[in-house]
Design an enzyme around this catalytic site. Structure first.
Site, short mmCIF file in Angstrom:
data_model
loop_
_atom_site.label_atom_id
_atom_site.label_comp_id
_atom_site.label_asym_id
_atom_site.label_seq_id
_atom_site.Cartn_x
_atom_site.Cartn_y
_atom_site.Cartn_z
N LYS A 1 0.83 -1.20 0.00
CA LYS A 1 0.00 0.00 0.00
C LYS A 1 0.87 1.27 0.00
CE LYS A 1 -4.08 -2.13 0.79
NZ LYS A 1 -4.26 -3.46 0.16
C1 LIG Z 1 -5.48 -4.32 0.75
C2 LIG Z 1 -6.94 -4.28 0.68
C3 LIG Z 1 -7.76 -4.72 1.72
C4 LIG Z 1 -7.29 -5.49 2.92
O1 LIG Z 1 -6.21 -5.08 3.57
P1 LIG Z 1 -5.30 -6.09 4.40
O2 LIG Z 1 -4.55 -5.16 5.27
O3 LIG Z 1 -4.44 -6.83 3.43
O4 LIG Z 1 -6.17 -7.01 5.19
C5 LIG Z 1 -9.12 -4.55 1.60
N1 LIG Z 1 -9.68 -4.03 0.51
C6 LIG Z 1 -8.94 -3.63 -0.53
C7 LIG Z 1 -9.63 -3.04 -1.71
C8 LIG Z 1 -7.55 -3.76 -0.49
O5 LIG Z 1 -6.82 -3.39 -1.55
#
Ligand SMILES: *Cc1c(COP(=O)(O)O)cnc(C)c1O
Length: 368
Positions: free
Chosen positions: A180
């Site tokens: 991210k």
């Molecule tokens: C990354 C992501 C999540 C979940 O995040 P995690 O920290 O990996 O559990 C949820 N929704 C979207 C659209 C994402 O890209």
């Protein structure tokens, strides 16, 4: 191999983490409220509740908004699977509405037909950091008395009409996995202006404990969804440079746009009047090109790419629940022809060129 993504970690981040390791206060220390307050301030929400990851943040948002077994929640099929799984965790039913063919976000004109007596909420995802059409979604929600939960996991710093993504719904969720825009290793954040929701999320995250010092008193059946102070220290350090992280990512996107802009078989990420926060660089291939073969050929050239994203309703786990192919044609067509290219903060001009040249070579070899 040029990787799909890579976190940006500097010495400041490393010092912030080692300071916590030396302090001995590894969880529920001072960094947790510090990170939450700094994050709330950045987003412009009244409350921020740090959690172990984005997925459990979405789970708590769904639960705390009162989604019950057999309720329906309207959401997008073109997303990472967690945005829909979080509805299933509460035995409620994800009802998918199709997406817009250019923005890849929920198409508001497809939502109303999906609303039933059981519909409780709408859960839009700001996919690839591009804000969903929040004016239309909020208008529909108001008209039908539905709650809105924003999955803003990919959209930290994005803006819709000058207002930050994650400030529209009753609750929103961000995520800090290493791919991210900013990371805490694993981590997530729930944002809300609603006192009641914030309180419930805070309690559920911490084993359902009441807001007192009573460690072994549990008001709800809660969870351990806490985020450690080690992670919060990293989050604080990353958040301090969020402006830099986002602008460096934007520069990489601009380099790609320059390299790939004139290729007729490739559609670049959509431009809108709203501010995208660059999460991934996803291109769409012309129908005439076999996307999976394209990915294999790039791999042979040392370039990691990935189909992005597979349709949720076509995942084996969802087909077992009765979701069927052919029901969401726009999403299915987009899912079959999109892929993510290597993309990360401070990716070098040279590496963007290597990837872009490889893309051009593979295209040329497929269309002699
Ligand atoms: C990354 C992501 C999540 C979940 O995040 P995690 O920290 O990996 O559990 C949820 N929704 C979207 C659209 C994402 O890209």
């Amino acid at each position: 191999m040029i990787p799909l993504s890579r976190p940006y970690i500097d010495d400041e981040d490393i010092h912030a983490v080692t300071a916590i390791l030396r302090s001995g206060a590894l969880s529920l220390g001072s960094k947790l409220p510090e990170f939450e307050q700094a994050f709330a301030k950045y987003i412009g929400s009244r409350h921020a509740i740090a959690v172990a990851n984005g997925t459990c943040g979405l789970h708590l948002a769904v639960k705390s908004l009162g989604v019950k077994p057999r309720d329906e929640v309207i959401t997008t099929p073109f997303s990472f699977v967690a945005s829909s799984n979080c509805i299933l965790y509460e035995q409620a039913k994800p009802v998918f509405a199709d997406i817009d063919p250019t923005t890849f976000n929920l198409d508001p004109s497809k939502i109303e037909a999906k609303i039933t007596k059981k519909t409780k909420a709408i859960l839009p995802v700001h996919i690839f950091g591009l804000p969903a059409d929040m004016d239309s979604i909020m208008e529909l929600a108001e008209k039908h008395d539905l709650k809105v939960i924003e999955d803003a996991a990919e959209a930290l710093g994005a803006e819709y009409n000058g207002r930050k993504a994650g400030t529209f719904g009753l609750a929103s969720v961000f995520a800090f996995y290493p791919n991210k825009q900013m990371t805490t290793g694993e981590g997530g954040m729930i944002c809300t202006d609603d006192e009641q929701t914030a309180k419930l999320c805070r309690s559920l995250r911490n084993q359902g404990r009441a807001d007192t010092d009573e460690w072994l008193s549990h008001e709800y059946v809660g969870y351990n969804y806490r985020l450690s102070d080690i992670a919060c220290a990293l989050g604080l350090s990353q958040l301090k440079k969020i402006g830099f992280l986002l602008s460096e990512r934007e520069k990489v996107a601009q380099l790609y746009a320059k390299e790939l802009g004139d290729i007729p078989q490739i559609t670049l990420p959509a431009k809108t009047t709203h501010k995208r926060s660059w999460f991934v660089y996803v291109i769409k291939l012309d129908k005439s090109i076999d996307r999976n073969n394209f990915i294999l050929r790039l791999k042979e050239k040392g370039i990691q790419t990935r189909p992005y994203l597979p349709a949720i309703h076509l995942q084996p786990a969802y087909q077992k629940l009765g979701y069927k192919a052919g029901t969401l044609p726009v999403c299915e067509a987009v899912s079959g022809s999109t892929l993510a290219l290597p993309f990360y903060t401070c990716m070098s001009r040279e590496d963007v060129k290597v990837v872009s040249d490889a893309v051009k070579e593979v295209l040329a070899s497929l269309n002699p």
